[in-house]
Design a protein around this motif. Structure first.
Motif, PDB file in Angstrom:
ATOM      1  N   PHE A  92     -19.920  42.153  24.953  1.00 26.37           N
ATOM      2  CA  PHE A  92     -20.541  41.980  23.644  1.00 26.37           C
ATOM      3  C   PHE A  92     -21.783  42.864  23.581  1.00 26.37           C
ATOM      4  O   PHE A  92     -22.495  43.002  24.559  1.00 26.37           O
ATOM      5  CB  PHE A  92     -20.929  40.496  23.464  1.00 26.37           C
ATOM      6  CG  PHE A  92     -21.495  40.162  22.114  1.00 26.37           C
ATOM      7  CD1 PHE A  92     -20.656  39.990  21.021  1.00 26.37           C
ATOM      8  CD2 PHE A  92     -22.869  40.030  21.924  1.00 26.37           C
ATOM      9  CE1 PHE A  92     -21.169  39.679  19.768  1.00 26.37           C
ATOM     10  CE2 PHE A  92     -23.391  39.711  20.680  1.00 26.37           C
ATOM     11  CZ  PHE A  92     -22.546  39.543  19.605  1.00 26.37           C
ATOM     12  N   LYS A 141      -6.473  32.860  14.175  1.00 23.78           N
ATOM     13  CA  LYS A 141      -6.931  33.876  13.224  1.00 23.78           C
ATOM     14  C   LYS A 141      -8.368  34.295  13.453  1.00 23.78           C
ATOM     15  O   LYS A 141      -8.714  35.465  13.379  1.00 23.78           O
ATOM     16  CB  LYS A 141      -6.747  33.379  11.789  1.00 23.78           C
ATOM     17  CG  LYS A 141      -5.290  33.462  11.413  1.00 23.78           C
ATOM     18  CD  LYS A 141      -4.984  33.096   9.997  1.00 23.78           C
ATOM     19  CE  LYS A 141      -3.475  33.058   9.815  1.00 23.78           C
ATOM     20  NZ  LYS A 141      -2.799  32.076  10.714  1.00 23.78           N
ATOM     21  N   ILE A 142      -9.240  33.307  13.712  1.00 27.31           N
ATOM     22  CA  ILE A 142     -10.636  33.643  14.020  1.00 27.31           C
ATOM     23  C   ILE A 142     -10.821  33.444  15.514  1.00 27.31           C
ATOM     24  O   ILE A 142     -10.648  32.346  16.016  1.00 27.31           O
ATOM     25  CB  ILE A 142     -11.593  32.759  13.210  1.00 27.31           C
ATOM     26  CG1 ILE A 142     -11.235  32.905  11.727  1.00 27.31           C
ATOM     27  CG2 ILE A 142     -13.037  33.118  13.513  1.00 27.31           C
ATOM     28  CD1 ILE A 142     -12.369  33.097  10.791  1.00 27.31           C
ATOM     29  N   ASN A 143     -11.132  34.527  16.179  1.00 28.81           N
ATOM     30  CA  ASN A 143     -11.128  34.499  17.638  1.00 28.81           C
ATOM     31  C   ASN A 143     -12.266  35.348  18.200  1.00 28.81           C
ATOM     32  O   ASN A 143     -12.037  36.427  18.755  1.00 28.81           O
ATOM     33  CB  ASN A 143      -9.766  35.020  18.123  1.00 28.81           C
ATOM     34  CG  ASN A 143      -9.540  34.772  19.599  1.00 28.81           C
ATOM     35  OD1 ASN A 143     -10.465  34.409  20.317  1.00 28.81           O
ATOM     36  ND2 ASN A 143      -8.324  34.975  20.066  1.00 28.81           N
ATOM     37  N   PRO A 144     -13.496  34.858  18.032  1.00 27.02           N
ATOM     38  CA  PRO A 144     -14.645  35.685  18.452  1.00 27.02           C
ATOM     39  C   PRO A 144     -14.837  35.701  19.970  1.00 27.02           C
ATOM     40  O   PRO A 144     -15.909  35.395  20.476  1.00 27.02           O
ATOM     41  CB  PRO A 144     -15.826  35.034  17.732  1.00 27.02           C
ATOM     42  CG  PRO A 144     -15.424  33.624  17.542  1.00 27.02           C
ATOM     43  CD  PRO A 144     -13.921  33.570  17.455  1.00 27.02           C
ATOM     44  N   HIS A 145     -13.783  36.071  20.687  1.00 23.32           N
ATOM     45  CA  HIS A 145     -13.850  36.057  22.151  1.00 23.32           C
ATOM     46  C   HIS A 145     -14.746  37.181  22.681  1.00 23.32           C
ATOM     47  O   HIS A 145     -15.022  38.160  21.980  1.00 23.32           O
ATOM     48  CB  HIS A 145     -12.446  36.171  22.745  1.00 23.32           C
ATOM     49  CG  HIS A 145     -11.817  37.521  22.559  1.00 23.32           C
ATOM     50  ND1 HIS A 145     -12.171  38.611  23.318  1.00 23.32           N
ATOM     51  CD2 HIS A 145     -10.879  37.963  21.692  1.00 23.32           C
ATOM     52  CE1 HIS A 145     -11.455  39.658  22.928  1.00 23.32           C
ATOM     53  NE2 HIS A 145     -10.682  39.303  21.937  1.00 23.32           N
ATOM     54  N   LEU A 146     -15.185  37.007  23.923  1.00 24.48           N
ATOM     55  CA  LEU A 146     -16.092  37.972  24.535  1.00 24.48           C
ATOM     56  C   LEU A 146     -15.434  38.637  25.746  1.00 24.48           C
ATOM     57  O   LEU A 146     -16.119  39.094  26.654  1.00 24.48           O
ATOM     58  CB  LEU A 146     -17.385  37.262  24.958  1.00 24.48           C
ATOM     59  CG  LEU A 146     -18.063  36.413  23.869  1.00 24.48           C
ATOM     60  CD1 LEU A 146     -19.272  35.680  24.438  1.00 24.48           C
ATOM     61  CD2 LEU A 146     -18.484  37.282  22.689  1.00 24.48           C
ATOM     62  N   LYS A 203     -22.789  31.043  22.875  1.00 22.30           N
ATOM     63  CA  LYS A 203     -23.957  31.564  22.165  1.00 22.30           C
ATOM     64  C   LYS A 203     -24.999  32.134  23.132  1.00 22.30           C
ATOM     65  O   LYS A 203     -25.573  33.199  22.879  1.00 22.30           O
ATOM     66  CB  LYS A 203     -24.583  30.458  21.316  1.00 22.30           C
ATOM     67  CG  LYS A 203     -25.637  30.980  20.367  1.00 22.30           C
ATOM     68  CD  LYS A 203     -25.921  30.003  19.264  1.00 22.30           C
ATOM     69  CE  LYS A 203     -26.756  30.672  18.183  1.00 22.30           C
ATOM     70  NZ  LYS A 203     -26.795  29.902  16.958  1.00 22.30           N
ATOM     71  N   VAL A 227     -16.778  26.629  19.883  1.00 23.92           N
ATOM     72  CA  VAL A 227     -16.353  27.818  19.126  1.00 23.92           C
ATOM     73  C   VAL A 227     -14.834  27.853  18.945  1.00 23.92           C
ATOM     74  O   VAL A 227     -14.335  28.193  17.878  1.00 23.92           O
ATOM     75  CB  VAL A 227     -16.824  29.105  19.851  1.00 23.92           C
ATOM     76  CG1 VAL A 227     -16.337  30.355  19.141  1.00 23.92           C
ATOM     77  CG2 VAL A 227     -18.348  29.125  19.970  1.00 23.92           C
ATOM     78  N   ARG A 280     -23.874  35.502  24.328  1.00 21.72           N
ATOM     79  CA  ARG A 280     -24.097  36.552  23.327  1.00 21.72           C
ATOM     80  C   ARG A 280     -25.574  36.903  23.200  1.00 21.72           C
ATOM     81  O   ARG A 280     -25.944  38.064  23.061  1.00 21.72           O
ATOM     82  CB  ARG A 280     -23.542  36.122  21.963  1.00 21.72           C
ATOM     83  CG  ARG A 280     -22.015  36.249  21.892  1.00 21.72           C
ATOM     84  CD  ARG A 280     -21.486  35.913  20.523  1.00 21.72           C
ATOM     85  NE  ARG A 280     -21.850  34.567  20.166  1.00 21.72           N
ATOM     86  CZ  ARG A 280     -22.505  34.225  19.059  1.00 21.72           C
ATOM     87  NH1 ARG A 280     -22.856  35.123  18.191  1.00 21.72           N
ATOM     88  NH2 ARG A 280     -22.806  32.969  18.827  1.00 21.72           N
ATOM     89  N   ASN A 315      -1.084  41.221  16.644  1.00 24.87           N
ATOM     90  CA  ASN A 315      -2.503  41.460  16.909  1.00 24.87           C
ATOM     91  C   ASN A 315      -3.242  40.193  17.347  1.00 24.87           C
ATOM     92  O   ASN A 315      -3.996  40.213  18.325  1.00 24.87           O
ATOM     93  CB  ASN A 315      -3.189  42.074  15.693  1.00 24.87           C
ATOM     94  CG  ASN A 315      -4.625  42.435  16.002  1.00 24.87           C
ATOM     95  OD1 ASN A 315      -4.885  43.372  16.738  1.00 24.87           O
ATOM     96  ND2 ASN A 315      -5.564  41.654  15.491  1.00 24.87           N
ATOM     97  N   GLU A 335      -5.124  39.436  21.120  1.00 22.73           N
ATOM     98  CA  GLU A 335      -6.517  38.994  21.265  1.00 22.73           C
ATOM     99  C   GLU A 335      -6.573  37.620  21.944  1.00 22.73           C
ATOM    100  O   GLU A 335      -7.461  37.353  22.750  1.00 22.73           O
ATOM    101  CB  GLU A 335      -7.213  38.951  19.899  1.00 22.73           C
ATOM    102  CG  GLU A 335      -7.340  40.312  19.213  1.00 22.73           C
ATOM    103  CD  GLU A 335      -8.102  41.355  20.025  1.00 22.73           C
ATOM    104  OE1 GLU A 335      -9.125  41.006  20.630  1.00 22.73           O
ATOM    105  OE2 GLU A 335      -7.649  42.525  20.064  1.00 22.73           O
TER     106      GLU A 335
END
Lengths: 386, 102
Positions: free
Chosen positions: A326, A317-322, A36, A305, A39, A255, A259
């Motif tokens: 960002f 499936k949810i992979n908010p990698h940086l 966080k 995270v 970001r 995909n 990621e």
């Protein structure tokens, strides 16, 4: 520990104070480690600046002493940033076009066929560097043969064996780009140089220096990063043949697999910013004109995270990698990089039964407080045909 | 089958119909300007940010915590913001209207 295991050296510091410290050429960097916080800093381009007067200072290790040309749009802040980014963005989205993908598939087939023919090879020099260089000819839209020269430069355009930064080596690239720009002025074509030379930003033609800035970014930003992503993925599939088999059987997870590999390996460890006012990061004071860095590699292992952050979960499936950064300055080459990974993994599943790591030498980054494995200096791999 | 209306930032209206996949994928297939879906739908790139028409908000629902975190530092965030990669075509209300954030 398997050879494709990349430990997280930041965990303790991330959980205890959220910050790390690195002394880079007497210009210290406060490394921001949490997902966080990283970001938040990336979002706040006013306080954490990319386009300051000292060109090269946001890169870690700093390039202040080896580069005078401003990388564009990377070292420009809003609002000017937007005009440059809008100009180059459509060009860097060309990897989504069918024709580009067909040519890239030929290139990937070429390196994989060569590997299968040889049986055993050193992947960094003989596979990843070749793939990266040949793919770059597509991104620049120039003849394939030009990649022979770039391959001959070796893996590190900026580094020699004993130092992280090498001005003489960097000059080879800068002089080369100068000469190519002059050639494009004399004989315009359909390549990136000519497109940029013919372009205007805010009613003014791009200068040679600005064109050079875009090209340096394109060459430098996509070299070690792509080479590491490709090499490390090969190491992973060599260690986990069942994962390669799974991709063969479940191509629909391609995909998420890409990621996830990019998150896990985070080929670019960090990127810096210059602080424009006295402020705080994770409750620590940071002074105006000092440097911070956003440590993508640490953020991508943040257990707040990512569940099982230190494991490769191919169908995450949810992979908010940086891993591609960002915010405003997110990676311009990401479309190209993702397409390389997509085609590489596809062709591997089509042609390669399994791979075995014979020997390897790890590439460990020295970050003062931390040591991070970012890739391999060399890795011998045996490729087995399907 | 869901019919979804996308309104882009230059006020172009695109009506798309789909039966499966994510709303982001449907938008990309129909070349909706401002929806790129760079990461393929894993909630990493925030290039599929939409504002849900107020009338449909309760039917669409709030973002998850992780999605909400990604939106927190995006530009043009409103109380009706969602990442369209996290909306499934078969689960959204028919006739849904979405405004592209970018």
């Amino acid at each position: 520990m398997k050879r494709s295991t990349f430990p997280d050296p930041f965990k303790k510091a991330r959980e205890n104070k959220g910050l790390g410290k690195m002394n880079d050429q007497n210009d210290p960097v406060k490394m921001v480690l949490g997902h966080k916080d990283v970001r938040r800093c990336a979002h706040n381009w006013k306080t954490f600046q990319s386009g300051g007067e000292e060109v090269g200072r946001i890169v870690v290790p700093s390039e202040v002493h080896i580069r005078d040309t401003r990388q564009i749009p990377f070292e420009v802040d809003p609002p000017e940033h937007k005009s440059y980014r809008d100009l180059v963005e459509p060009w860097f989205k060309r990897p989504l076009e069918r024709d580009y993908q067909i040519k890239l598939t030929d290139i990937v087939n070429g390196v994989i066929d060569e590997a299968l023919e040889k049986g055993k090879l050193e992947v960094v020099e003989e596979f990843s560097l070749k793939l990266q260089s040949r793919a770059l000819t597509l991104l620049l839209n120039i003849p394939y043969e030009e990649s022979d020269l770039w391959i001959s430069w070796g893996t590190h355009v900026f580094r020699s064996e004993d130092t992280a930064l090498d001005g003489d080596k960097a000059n080879i690239l800068y002089d080369y780009i100068d000469a190519e720009i002059d050639k494009a002025i004399a004989n315009p074509s359909e390549d990136l140089y000519s497109m940029l030379l013919a372009s205007e930003v805010n009613g003014k033609k791009l200068t040679k220096e600005e064109v050079k800035g875009v090209l340096i970014l394109t060459f430098a930003g996509g070299r070690d990063t792509v080479i590491n992503a490709v090499t490390n993925s090969i190491a992973y599939f060599a260690d986990y043949p069942q994962s390669l088999q799974r991709l063969r059987e479940e191509p629909e997870i391609l995909n998420t697999a890409i990621e996830e590999l990019i998150r896990y390996f985070s080929p670019l460890t960090q990127m810096g910013r210059v602080v424009t006012e006295d402020t705080q990061v994770c409750e620590h004071a940071v002074k105006s004109q000092s440097r911070i860095s956003m440590c993508w590699a640490s953020a991508n292992r943040d257990e707040r995270v990512f569940e099982n952050a230190n494991e490769v979960v191919l169908d995450r499936k949810i992979n908010p990698h940086l891993a591609f950064g960002f915010g405003t300055h997110n990676c311009l080459g990401a479309t190209h990089a993702r397409q390389i990974m997509k085609i590489l993994l596809t062709v591997l599943t089509q042609k390669v039964a399994s791979m075995e790591i014979i020997d390897c030498k790890e590439n460990i980054e020295d970050l003062d407080e931390f040591e991070r494995k970012v890739g391999f200096d060399s890795i011998q791999v045996k490729f087995n045909k399907l | 089958m869901a019919k979804i209306t996308f309104i882009t930032s230059n006020n172009e209206t695109i009506i798309a119909e789909g039966t499966s996949g994510s709303v982001m994928e449907l938008a990309v297939k129909n070349k909706v300007k401002g929806i790129d879906g760079d990461c393929g739908g894993v909630c990493s790139c925030a290039t599929c940010h939409v504002h849900v028409n107020e009338e449909f908000w309760s039917a669409v629902g709030k973002p998850s915590e992780l999605e909400s975190d990604m939106l927190e530092f995006d530009d043009n965030v409103s109380e009706y913001s969602r990442l369209s990669c996290q909306l499934k075509v078969e689960e959204v209300p028919d006739g849904l209207i979405l405004k592209v954030a970018k």
